[in-house]
Design a protein around this motif. Structure first.
Motif, mmCIF file in Angstrom:
data_model
loop_
_atom_site.group_PDB
_atom_site.id
_atom_site.type_symbol
_atom_site.label_atom_id
_atom_site.label_comp_id
_atom_site.label_asym_id
_atom_site.label_seq_id
_atom_site.Cartn_x
_atom_site.Cartn_y
_atom_site.Cartn_z
ATOM 1 N N ALA A 128 0.808 -1.224 0.000
ATOM 2 C CA ALA A 128 0.000 0.000 0.000
ATOM 3 C C ALA A 128 0.838 1.269 0.000
ATOM 4 C CB ALA A 128 -0.943 -0.008 1.207
ATOM 5 N N ILE A 129 2.111 1.160 0.392
ATOM 6 C CA ILE A 129 2.935 2.387 0.406
ATOM 7 C C ILE A 129 3.968 2.423 -0.712
ATOM 8 C CG2 ILE A 129 2.594 2.821 2.867
ATOM 9 C CD1 ILE A 129 5.485 1.829 3.320
ATOM 10 N N ILE A 130 4.278 1.257 -1.275
ATOM 11 C CA ILE A 130 5.302 1.239 -2.332
ATOM 12 C C ILE A 130 4.765 1.962 -3.570
ATOM 13 C CG2 ILE A 130 6.605 -0.245 -3.924
ATOM 14 C CD1 ILE A 130 6.846 -2.243 -1.589
ATOM 15 N N GLY A 131 5.589 2.856 -4.099
ATOM 16 C CA GLY A 131 5.188 3.626 -5.271
ATOM 17 C C GLY A 131 4.394 4.872 -4.919
ATOM 18 N N LYS A 132 4.265 5.128 -3.623
ATOM 19 C CA LYS A 132 3.467 6.291 -3.208
ATOM 20 C C LYS A 132 4.277 7.230 -2.313
ATOM 21 C CE LYS A 132 -1.050 4.289 -3.627
ATOM 22 N NZ LYS A 132 -1.273 2.961 -3.027
ATOM 23 N N GLN A 133 3.786 8.447 -2.216
ATOM 24 C CA GLN A 133 4.291 9.344 -1.175
ATOM 25 C C GLN A 133 3.559 8.991 0.118
ATOM 26 O OE1 GLN A 133 3.786 13.377 -2.612
ATOM 27 N NE2 GLN A 133 5.817 13.282 -3.542
ATOM 28 N N LEU A 134 4.249 9.204 1.244
ATOM 29 C CA LEU A 134 3.621 8.804 2.516
ATOM 30 C C LEU A 134 2.711 9.907 3.044
ATOM 31 C CD1 LEU A 134 5.965 6.823 4.926
ATOM 32 C CD2 LEU A 134 3.910 6.074 3.727
ATOM 33 N N GLY A 135 1.567 10.074 2.398
ATOM 34 C CA GLY A 135 0.593 11.053 2.879
ATOM 35 C C GLY A 135 -0.302 10.420 3.928
ATOM 36 N N LYS A 136 -1.081 11.266 4.570
ATOM 37 C CA LYS A 136 -1.914 10.815 5.686
ATOM 38 C C LYS A 136 -2.886 9.702 5.272
ATOM 39 C CE LYS A 136 -4.183 12.829 9.648
ATOM 40 N NZ LYS A 136 -4.722 14.009 10.288
ATOM 41 N N GLU A 137 -3.508 9.868 4.095
ATOM 42 C CA GLU A 137 -4.484 8.860 3.663
ATOM 43 C C GLU A 137 -3.809 7.535 3.322
ATOM 44 O OE1 GLU A 137 -7.753 8.863 4.051
ATOM 45 O OE2 GLU A 137 -7.281 10.755 5.050
ATOM 46 N N THR A 138 -2.627 7.637 2.719
ATOM 47 C CA THR A 138 -1.870 6.422 2.403
ATOM 48 C C THR A 138 -1.519 5.679 3.687
ATOM 49 O OG1 THR A 138 -0.941 7.540 0.491
ATOM 50 C CG2 THR A 138 0.198 5.558 1.225
ATOM 51 N N ILE A 139 -1.060 6.442 4.653
ATOM 52 C CA ILE A 139 -0.677 5.831 5.932
ATOM 53 C C ILE A 139 -1.891 5.167 6.578
ATOM 54 C CG2 ILE A 139 0.062 6.351 8.284
ATOM 55 C CD1 ILE A 139 1.920 8.483 7.119
ATOM 56 N N LYS A 140 -3.001 5.870 6.503
ATOM 57 C CA LYS A 140 -4.214 5.356 7.130
ATOM 58 C C LYS A 140 -4.638 4.034 6.474
ATOM 59 C CE LYS A 140 -8.267 7.512 9.154
ATOM 60 N NZ LYS A 140 -9.027 8.742 9.317
ATOM 61 N N SER A 141 -4.592 4.025 5.142
ATOM 62 C CA SER A 141 -5.066 2.804 4.493
ATOM 63 C C SER A 141 -4.047 1.677 4.660
ATOM 64 C CB SER A 141 -5.442 3.092 3.040
ATOM 65 O OG SER A 141 -4.383 2.796 2.184
ATOM 66 N N ALA A 142 -2.744 2.029 4.664
ATOM 67 C CA ALA A 142 -1.728 0.991 4.896
ATOM 68 C C ALA A 142 -1.882 0.401 6.294
ATOM 69 C CB ALA A 142 -0.335 1.586 4.723
ATOM 70 N N SER A 143 -2.187 1.247 7.254
ATOM 71 C CA SER A 143 -2.346 0.763 8.635
ATOM 72 C C SER A 143 -3.500 -0.231 8.711
ATOM 73 C CB SER A 143 -2.611 1.930 9.587
ATOM 74 O OG SER A 143 -1.597 2.893 9.481
ATOM 75 N N ARG A 144 -4.590 0.110 8.021
ATOM 76 C CA ARG A 144 -5.743 -0.788 7.995
ATOM 77 C C ARG A 144 -5.387 -2.111 7.314
ATOM 78 N NH1 ARG A 144 -11.410 -0.227 8.401
ATOM 79 N NH2 ARG A 144 -10.811 1.331 9.921
ATOM 80 N N LEU A 145 -4.674 -1.986 6.168
ATOM 81 C CA LEU A 145 -4.330 -3.188 5.415
ATOM 82 C C LEU A 145 -3.324 -4.075 6.161
ATOM 83 C CD1 LEU A 145 -4.186 -1.636 1.861
ATOM 84 C CD2 LEU A 145 -5.722 -3.466 2.614
ATOM 85 N N GLY A 146 -2.545 -3.453 7.035
ATOM 86 C CA GLY A 146 -1.555 -4.225 7.791
ATOM 87 C C GLY A 146 -2.175 -5.291 8.676
ATOM 88 N N VAL A 147 -3.423 -5.070 9.061
ATOM 89 C CA VAL A 147 -4.077 -6.047 9.947
ATOM 90 C C VAL A 147 -5.264 -6.715 9.239
ATOM 91 C CG1 VAL A 147 -3.342 -4.998 12.111
ATOM 92 C CG2 VAL A 147 -5.432 -4.177 11.012
#
Lengths: 762, 333
Positions: free
Chosen positions: B278-297
């Motif tokens: 979810a973060i590869i190829g992206k800038q680490l913006g707030k929405e990216t972080i939020k969705s990556a955090s969700r996807l992590g679990v």
């Protein structure tokens, strides 16, 4: 009188302090005697079972084993007035209950021997939940009833004032909540340890407990030894908090092993023994209902509490009695109070007093619900309480309508605490990295009733020939340093130098019987005896001085170690001169005083203000500051009181958010050890460490209690009862929901954040 | 404690020879933290092979493209090493959060990685898969603390090491000395064997005649940022309820490569692949972080009493990624 304030109120360094911090203080576990045997206890692995047969032949054949005790080898009488507990029994009633004991030449042999004892159990049906245990058909722990009865036996622990039904009808709004307080443990740093010796028909027990005279009496009675042939010495006790208050089976086991082998025996608990067979703080379930008028006056309080006393009753009935009294006393102005308390046996470890005792648990429910009501109705939480709290001159109806409460410092406590509310605690800068930190503030009150009614205390004072005084008292040092505060009291009452007053304590051969050190009673109860003994010794000393100096007794006064003529102060005699003169004449000065003290009207009060922060991402709770004000009557030694407040902060924080005994729930039948405590050690039973300690602001309030020595009353527990609901109220303030189950774990905080919408992600 | 025979080995080879000769009856004594605890509980080997005298196994050094950490290096050594601080600050952070200072002064990295699980059933002597019995009492019992939210075939206790997820996030390998010489194995595969197979003792890929010699950590690529976040009950002493280790490589503000590894929530260091993607190829913006955090679990299957750890882990991923994004934005190294 000016001379009476030389040492009272001073910050005197605790006398045991240097030895404690340097490790030379004499705890029983430090005792090494020639030929001493080591004893260990076999604990039950089943929650409820009858021992059909117990085979110790293999152990008796082991090299190095000196003695084995099972229930067949010990006197079968009850060890205490509760008439339930025997030294060893043919029925075990919780996982960790005593089964047998072995004394051997070393610890390893004793431990190995336990594994060779073959116990044939007949499992019995068990019950862990106190509410289940009250239902018809529940397994009986001690037939015929799992619910403890009072004295007389048909009494229950119910208190009634006014008419609660009427009170609720008159209320503008009625709140009803259920609270669940999980079992916990005081986790005193020192696990129990006894060294018993038996010589020439005399038993000596070096022990770690809170009431040596009570232990002595019990040993004498159950082991049928003449009282003068039993000596209990108990100088240093490494923390008790109530858990070491009364006699326990291990006292008899250590004694019997020494008596049977003729050798000194050391019996010590492992941490696991201490947790299981020591003495836990009870699980309590409380239904609380409060009615309040539109202007915030309480119209009725109805509390129904069920206390799980576990596999035997260690003061569980006293617990219920105090539980019932808390609301009625703290909120004396509430006209209608009904409180029903039940103490119930189950197959869990035996529960009893823990710092703050019943007042702490009853008070927690009260203080949390009052906070909830205040927020709901838009009152300042302290204004709401102020309308109904106890004030000076109130009586203790309905239990003791003739008793008045003489000193109440609630108003001063609260106003001091509140003055800190506006000065927020500055967070460290890394908090700003994420917008996830939310803060909360909470307050609560605490109360502790002093000591049991008509409990004996004594003190003896002697002038030695070198001019020093020996003060003898009956209580051990459980960390409260009575040897320091009683020396201060004695020095001022005698008009002596503090350095000239030595205190001997907790050796029953001193013959100064005392009920024990708990319920905040010792400073007041013993202090009064010390003063009385000192005054009669001073009177006698003045008589001697008058004779020597050729003065009239009424013309003499004492100050700092000398007796002076009031009119010609240059005419004086020091205690040292008098002592040597008396010695020359073959005389001695000494005095004793004993009394059955009652402090029904005496209460410690406290208030606490807690500021904390919660990380809304992780549910992490950090208590930032505890402001604690305690009404101590008169501070004999402010330094010692601050130490007590610090201790209350640590244990209250533990009670609020960390500490809970976890029992195997019994879903895994294949594993047989149902009902076992899964976290008996410090790694899984998480007590707060120094890193969890907040900034502590201790505030001492002096109200002068007329029944106490120099106006003093207890100072060790009321704070505990205030801090711990204040933590819960602050947490509720931060996360926006209320908590009804204690301790509040991280999972509960995260769940609350989600429900209140204060969580960042969900 | 049961009696035992104490042996000392002066070299790794000698230690392996002794292990070979004693055929599974010996245990290696390094820091002894977990071993002595278990021995005091009556669980103990017949022989102890003390390897503390093998000096070269305590070294920490940068060697070309790799950082080498001897298995005997203590956690305090790691926390205070300037090489580790410079090369891999999240390992310093993780080492300094383990247990207490007294334990860190004695405990070794080898012992930290290979310690037995902190399961209160096991530690109280329940006869489970790991203790000469069958079944897992924690799976249906009290499992609120140090247990997996990502399943477990036989045992549901979480991998307890705080260093393991950090080292896996850096793609570290274990150098293992055996009778036939030295071999390398990725730490991830070494530790994933544990419990995933039969749940007993050391991972099956680690034989009883082998010795963990050192950890080899590839030096981070230029532009890599790391973060370690741990949640425990208290600030000191405690195992992780959950931890997150992140190593993310940036080019021009965009994440080009990332490893996000979760600790304390799985029977092995758990790579949150969905979060990485979810973060590869992206800038680490707030929405990216939020969705990556969700996807992590997203694959979490919590046990009956530990569902809160899902939210906790999500929050920790969010914290770790936010801290990296913040460092990236401010150019902090």
């Amino acid at each position: 009188m000016k001379t009476w304030e030389q040492f009272i109120g001073q910050r005197i360094v605790p006398r045991g302090g240097p030895a404690k911090v340097s490790g030379s203080y004499p705890y029983p576990s430090d005792i090494q005697l020639d030929g001493m045997l080591q004893a260990r206890i076999l604990k039950s692995s089943l929650p409820h079972a009858r021992i059909k047969n117990i085979d110790v032949r293999k152990v008796e054949e082991m090299d190095g084993v000196a003695c084995v005790l099972t229930h067949k080898d010990v006197p079968s009488g009850f060890i205490g007035p509760a008439r339930d507990r025997r030294i060893l029994d043919s029925v075990v009633r919780f996982v960790g209950d005593y089964v047998a004991a072995v004394a051997a030449v070393d610890e390893d042999i004793a431990s190995d021997a336990l594994n060779l004892i073959n116990v044939d159990y007949e499992p019995l049906a068990h019950v862990f939940d106190p509410i289940d245990a009250m239902k018809p058909g529940a397994p009986m722990i001690y037939p015929p009833d799992n619910v403890l009865r009072g004295d007389p036996p048909d009494s229950t622990f119910t208190l009634n004032r006014g008419n609660v039904a009427k009170g609720f009808q008159e209320a503008f709004k009625v709140y009803s909540r259920n609270y669940h307080f999980h079992a916990s443990h005081g986790m005193a740093l020192e696990p129990r340890c006894s060294v018993a010796t038996w010589a020439d028909g005399r038993l000596t027990l070096y022990d770690t407990n809170q009431s040596p005279y009570h232990v002595k009496d019990a040993l004498s009675k159950v082991l049928q030894l003449p009282a003068e042939n039993v000596r209990v010495v108990c100088q240093a006790t490494g923390g008790g908090y109530g858990s070491k208050a009364r006699v326990q089976p291990y006292h008899f086991i250590a004694s019997l092993l020494a008596m049977r082998t003729g050798k000194p025996v050391k019996l010590w608990f492992t941490r696991e023994d201490e947790t299981l067979a020591g003495h836990i703080s009870p699980e309590v379930k409380i239904d609380l209902k409060i009615g309040v008028t539109r202007d915030g006056s309480l119209t009725a309080i109805h509390e129904r509490s069920i206390c799980n006393v576990g596999g035997w009753n260690q003061l569980g009935d006293k617990y219920a009695r105090l539980q019932a009294r808390t609301a009625a006393t703290l909120y004396r102005k509430c006209p209608n109070v009904r409180s029903e308390a039940y103490a119930v046996y189950t197959n869990t470890p035996s529960a009893g007093p823990y710092r703050g005792y019943a007042e702490r648990i009853s008070g927690f429910a009260l203080e949390c619900l009052l906070d909830e009501i205040a927020v709901d109705l838009g009152f300042d939480p302290m204004d709401l309480r102020r309308k109904s709290w106890v004030t000076k001159g109130d009586d203790l109806a309905p239990l003791f309508p003739e008793e008045k409460v003489f000193s109440v410092g609630l108003e001063e406590c609260v106003s001091k605490c509140v003055s800190y509310a506006s000065t927020g605690v500055a967070g460290p800068p890394q908090d700003d990295v994420l917008p996830s930190v939310i803060r909360g503030t909470g307050m609560a009150l605490g109360i502790k009733m002093l000591g049991p009614r008509l409990s004996p205390s004594s003190a003896g004072i002697e002038l030695l020939k070198d001019g020093e005084f020996i003060v003898r008292i009956g209580t051990p040092d459980i960390g409260t340093e009575q040897q320091t505060s009683q020396a201060q009291i004695a020095a001022d009452a005698l008009g002596a130098h503090l350095d000239d007053v030595k205190v001997c304590y907790a050796d029953t051969d001193d013959n100064v019987p005392d009920f024990g050190i708990f319920s905040d009673r010792s400073t007041a109860a013993i202090g009064r005896c010390v003063i009385e003994a000192a005054l009669s010794l001073v009177a006698e000393a003045k008589g001697v001085a008058a004779e020597i100096m050729g003065e009239q007794i009424e013309d003499l006064e004492v100050s700092l170690g000398r007796i002076y003529s009031k009119t010609h102060p240059e005419k004086n005699i020091s205690y040292a001169q008098m002592a040597s003169e008396l010695d020359r004449r073959g005389r001695k000065l000494s005095a004793r005083f004993s009394t059955n003290s009652s402090f029904e009207g005496v209460h410690g009060f406290a208030s606490a203000l807690v500021q904390l922060k919660v990380d809304a991402l992780t549910g992490d709770v950090k208590i930032e500051r505890c402001v604690v004000a305690q009404d101590v009557g008169k501070a004999i030694n402010p330094m010692l009181i601050e130490g007590q407040i610090d201790g209350c902060v640590a244990q209250a924080i533990g009670s609020a958010i960390y500490e809970k005994l976890v029992f195997e729930p019994g879903k895994v039948q294949a594993f047989h050890e149902t009902g076992r405590v899964l976290n008996p050690g410090y790694l899984d039973y998480q007590v707060p460490t120094i890193l969890e300690m907040p900034e502590i602001v201790p505030i001492i309030i002096e109200t002068f209690e007329p029944l106490g020595p120099f106006g003093a009353k207890g100072a060790g527990q009321a704070s505990m009862g205030a801090i711990f609901p204040a933590v819960i109220n602050a947490l509720s303030d931060a996360v926006g929901t209320r908590f009804y189950e204690i301790p509040v774990t991280r999972g509960m905080v995260l769940d609350a954040l989600r429900r209140s919408g204060k969580g960042i992600l969900r | 404690m049961k009696g035992f025979t104490y042996l000392e080995a002066a070299s790794a080879k000698e230690a392996v020879d002794i292990l070979e000769e004693l055929k599974g009856q010996a245990k290696i004594l390094a820091g002894g933290i977990d071993l002595l605890y278990l021995m005091k509980k009556g669980v103990g080997p017949k022989y102890l092979v003390d390897i503390k005298g093998i000096k070269e196994m305590s070294s920490i050094m940068v060697d070309g493209d790799v950082l080498r950490i001897g298995a005997l290096a203590t956690l305090s050594d790691i926390a205070s090493s300037s090489d580790v601080r410079r090369e891999l600050s999240m390992l310093s952070d993780a080492a300094s959060r383990v247990a207490s200072p007294q334990i860190r002064n004695v405990a070794t990295v080898g012992g930290n990685l290979l310690q037995n699980v902190w399961c209160w059933y096991l530690r109280n002597g329940y006869p489970c898969w790991r203790n000469e019995g069958r079944g897992c009492p924690a799976a249906s019992g009290e499992n609120s603390t140090y247990f997996s939210i990502f399943g477990g075939r036989f045992c549901v206790a979480a991998q307890p090491s705080d260093l393991a997820p950090v080292l896996v996030a850096c793609d570290a390998s274990a150098m293992i000395v055996g009778p036939k010489g030295t071999r390398a194995q990725h730490l991830q595969s070494l530790l994933s064997g544990s419990a995933a197979e039969d749940g007993k003792g050391p991972p099956p890929t680690f034989a009883s005649n082998e010795l963990l010699y050192e950890i080899e950590v590839p030096r981070l690529k230029k532009g890599t940022r790391t973060a370690f976040c741990k949640a425990s009950v208290r600030e000191s002493w405690d195992f992780a309820l959950a931890s997150v280790s992140v190593a993310a490589c940036f080019e021009g503000g965009v994440v080009t490569d990332a490893r996000i590894v979760l600790g304390g929530v799985s029977t092995y260091p758990y790579r949150a692949v969905e979060a990485e993607e979810a973060i590869i190829g992206k800038q680490l913006g707030k929405e990216t972080i939020k969705s990556a955090s969700r996807l992590g679990v997203v694959k979490a299957k919590p046990l009956q009493m530990n569902s809160y750890k899902v939210m906790l882990t999500e929050g920790l991923i969010y914290k770790a990624l936010t801290s990296i994004a913040d460092d990236q934005a401010t150019g902090r190294s």
